[in-house]
Scaffold this motif. Structure first.
Motif, PDB file in Angstrom:
ATOM      1  N   GLY A  51       0.763  -1.152  -0.273  1.00  7.59           N
ATOM      2  CA  GLY A  51       0.008   0.033   0.114  1.00  7.59           C
ATOM      3  C   GLY A  51       0.778   1.163  -0.032  1.00  7.59           C
ATOM      4  O   GLY A  51       0.242   2.233  -0.036  1.00  7.59           O
ATOM      5  N   TYR A  52       2.369   1.296   0.014  1.00 11.82           N
ATOM      6  CA  TYR A  52       2.958   2.333   0.111  1.00 11.82           C
ATOM      7  C   TYR A  52       3.724   2.355  -1.561  1.00 11.82           C
ATOM      8  O   TYR A  52       3.884   1.427  -1.841  1.00 11.82           O
ATOM      9  N   SER A  53       3.721   3.479  -1.815  1.00  6.11           N
ATOM     10  CA  SER A  53       4.339   3.920  -3.246  1.00  6.11           C
ATOM     11  C   SER A  53       6.053   3.520  -3.039  1.00  6.11           C
ATOM     12  O   SER A  53       6.411   3.719  -1.924  1.00  6.11           O
ATOM     13  N   ASP A  54       6.646   3.550  -4.314  1.00  2.20           N
ATOM     14  CA  ASP A  54       7.968   3.382  -4.235  1.00  2.20           C
ATOM     15  C   ASP A  54       8.719   4.619  -3.504  1.00  2.20           C
ATOM     16  O   ASP A  54       9.819   4.365  -2.838  1.00  2.20           O
ATOM     17  N   GLN A  55       8.129   5.608  -3.810  1.00  3.13           N
ATOM     18  CA  GLN A  55       8.744   6.770  -3.291  1.00  3.13           C
ATOM     19  C   GLN A  55       8.711   6.946  -1.974  1.00  3.13           C
ATOM     20  O   GLN A  55       9.528   7.458  -1.012  1.00  3.13           O
ATOM     21  N   VAL A  56       7.634   6.704  -1.250  1.00  2.00           N
ATOM     22  CA  VAL A  56       7.365   6.528   0.000  1.00  2.00           C
ATOM     23  C   VAL A  56       8.033   5.671   0.802  1.00  2.00           C
ATOM     24  O   VAL A  56       8.644   5.998   1.840  1.00  2.00           O
ATOM     25  N   LEU A  57       8.202   4.601   0.490  1.00  2.22           N
ATOM     26  CA  LEU A  57       9.212   3.532   0.748  1.00  2.22           C
ATOM     27  C   LEU A  57      10.675   3.824   0.794  1.00  2.22           C
ATOM     28  O   LEU A  57      11.395   3.793   1.926  1.00  2.22           O
ATOM     29  N   ARG A  58      11.166   4.328  -0.416  1.00  2.00           N
ATOM     30  CA  ARG A  58      12.365   4.994  -0.147  1.00  2.00           C
ATOM     31  C   ARG A  58      12.635   6.469   0.611  1.00  2.00           C
ATOM     32  O   ARG A  58      13.422   6.425   1.389  1.00  2.00           O
ATOM     33  N   GLY A  62      13.039   4.371   4.120  1.00  3.64           N
ATOM     34  CA  GLY A  62      14.347   3.958   3.585  1.00  3.64           C
ATOM     35  C   GLY A  62      14.494   2.535   3.291  1.00  3.64           C
ATOM     36  O   GLY A  62      15.733   1.869   3.342  1.00  3.64           O
ATOM     37  N   ILE A  63      13.592   1.953   2.453  1.00  4.06           N
ATOM     38  CA  ILE A  63      13.416   0.753   1.741  1.00  4.06           C
ATOM     39  C   ILE A  63      13.682   1.044   0.232  1.00  4.06           C
ATOM     40  O   ILE A  63      12.834   1.698  -0.244  1.00  4.06           O
ATOM     41  N   PRO A  64      14.793   0.460  -0.500  1.00  7.89           N
ATOM     42  CA  PRO A  64      15.804  -0.364  -0.011  1.00  7.89           C
ATOM     43  C   PRO A  64      16.959   0.314   0.504  1.00  7.89           C
ATOM     44  O   PRO A  64      16.835   1.758   0.547  1.00  7.89           O
ATOM     45  N   GLY A  65      17.548  -0.084   1.450  1.00  5.41           N
ATOM     46  CA  GLY A  65      18.483   0.416   2.277  1.00  5.41           C
ATOM     47  C   GLY A  65      18.228   0.119   3.647  1.00  5.41           C
ATOM     48  O   GLY A  65      18.037  -1.099   4.143  1.00  5.41           O
ATOM     49  N   TRP A  66      18.953   0.880   4.559  1.00  4.08           N
ATOM     50  CA  TRP A  66      18.961   0.845   5.948  1.00  4.08           C
ATOM     51  C   TRP A  66      17.468   0.231   6.567  1.00  4.08           C
ATOM     52  O   TRP A  66      17.416  -0.341   7.506  1.00  4.08           O
TER      53      TRP A  66
END
Length: 177
Positions: A51-58, A62-66
């Motif tokens: 339910g989260y956009s790629d921009q919100v996750l990033r 911090g996904i992908p990443g820490w």
């Protein structure tokens, strides 16, 4: 007099009465209540659309990443914490200082009540409403996190049962349902 003091000092603490069936079930329910939200967070960390956009996750998580380590670590820690009530009803594990376990459990119960109330505030704020997509994703999220609201009541009941059995001083009355 020294022989008497030494003899009484080496006696083990009296065993607690067995936990009632309802308390054992409540302790297991606490552990199970943490599973759906943990799986939801792990799915989020694995890149499954929750339910989260790629921009919100990033940008926010911090996904992908820490953020992956944070989200998976939070899931693992949550489940480990949810196993704590099993220590209060188990017969196999006996702490060296059983008097410390009851205050610790009461403190955990109070913290869980406060966290649940805080989560209600967070869920109802506009900030938490803006990131998650409407529709099916929000329903799945709600279903995954809803069991956590039962944890404070269940933990308090298990703690009450443990404290009651501890105050009884090891009398082995039959457990009641």
């Amino acid at each position: 007099m020294d022989a008497m003091t030494t003899a009484t000092a080496s006696l083990p603490a009296p065993a607690l009465a067995p936990a009632p069936v309802w308390a054992r079930r409540a302790a297991h329910a606490v552990a199970l209540c943490a599973v759906p939200s943990g799986l939801w967070r792990i799915a989020m960390a694995a890149g499954v659309y929750v339910g989260y956009s790629d921009q919100v996750l990033r940008d926010v998580y911090g996904i992908p990443g820490w953020g992956i380590a944070y989200v998976v670590g939070l899931s693992v820690l949550s489940e480990l914490a949810a196993l704590f009530p099993l220590l209060l009803v188990g017969d196999r594990w006996r702490p060296l200082r059983p008097g410390i376990l009851a205050p610790l459990a009461w403190t955990a119960s109070a913290v869980l009540v406060l966290v649940a109330l805080w989560q209600l505030v967070v869920v109802l704020t506009a900030e938490s409403q803006t990131y998650l997509a409407d529709g099916t994703a929000r329903i799945v999220w709600g279903l995954a996190y809803a069991p956590l609201f039962a944890v404070p009541a269940l933990m308090t009941a298990v703690t009450w049962s443990y404290a009651k059995r501890q105050r009884a001083g090891g009398r082995c009355d039959p457990p009641t349902d």
